[in-house]
Design an enzyme around this catalytic site. Sequence first.
Site, mmCIF file in Angstrom:
data_model
loop_
_atom_site.group_PDB
_atom_site.id
_atom_site.type_symbol
_atom_site.label_atom_id
_atom_site.label_comp_id
_atom_site.label_asym_id
_atom_site.label_seq_id
_atom_site.Cartn_x
_atom_site.Cartn_y
_atom_site.Cartn_z
ATOM 1 C CG ASN A 65 -1.936 -1.136 1.169
ATOM 2 O OD1 ASN A 65 -2.756 -1.230 0.267
ATOM 3 N ND2 ASN A 65 -1.830 -2.033 2.134
ATOM 4 C CE LYS A 102 1.353 -7.613 -3.393
ATOM 5 N NZ LYS A 102 0.929 -6.187 -3.434
ATOM 6 C CG HIS A 133 -1.000 -1.771 -11.602
ATOM 7 N ND1 HIS A 133 -1.798 -0.699 -11.919
ATOM 8 C CD2 HIS A 133 -0.122 -1.323 -10.660
ATOM 9 C CE1 HIS A 133 -1.435 0.354 -11.208
ATOM 10 N NE2 HIS A 133 -0.420 -0.002 -10.433
#
Length: 222
Positions: free
Chosen positions: A46, A134, A154
């Site tokens: 973030n 991730k 993305h």
Amino acid sequence: MPDPDLILITKLAETHRRLGELYGLPVWQPHGDPTAQLVATILSQNTSDVNTARSFRALVDVYPDWQAVVDAPEQELIEVIRSGGLANQKAPRIQSALRHIYEERGDFDLHWLADLPVAEARVWLTQMPGVGNKTASIVLLFALGRPAFPVDTHVGRVCRRLGLAPTKASADKVMAIIETFAPDDWFYPLHKNFIQHGRTTCKARKPRCQGCVLRNICDSFR
């Protein structure tokens, strides 16, 4: 009736080709420091690449080794990495992850993960609080040169819009699809080029569809 797997593989190959022509094919050069990559990836959550680099540099400038990071007072570590944002969350996550590694292995070395199957290595990494698929995949791909496919916002957005994954597919589902249908040596360039395309063309709010090189194979193009 057309084979849906063959259709997906064909679209994925054409996507890889066109994005490679547009952005180039990044060379996969693992840097070989998985523990540093783990810490940096937690810091990257973030926030921007600039803030991540700034906070990681601050951390390694202050602490000579990972044991010093573990031993640091939590509030001190928070202040050291504050430039990366969400320091109150990231500092305890970093210390918890490093403690877990040491308690399980007796040191902070993660190179041994390269000898495991990717699925097993990912499971081991995701046992740590704050480490999801991730983050684990980034460690495996970028540091250890293992064929894992990280999915950020993305990557997920581009894959869903193209029709490479269902429109409501989770990041883990997108990861599983790409890892199933793409060759291992495509993972790194696809990951990098999907991110580039998501930042410059396939934007979240105002995608630039008319100028997109993928528009005629994109399920979302109107």
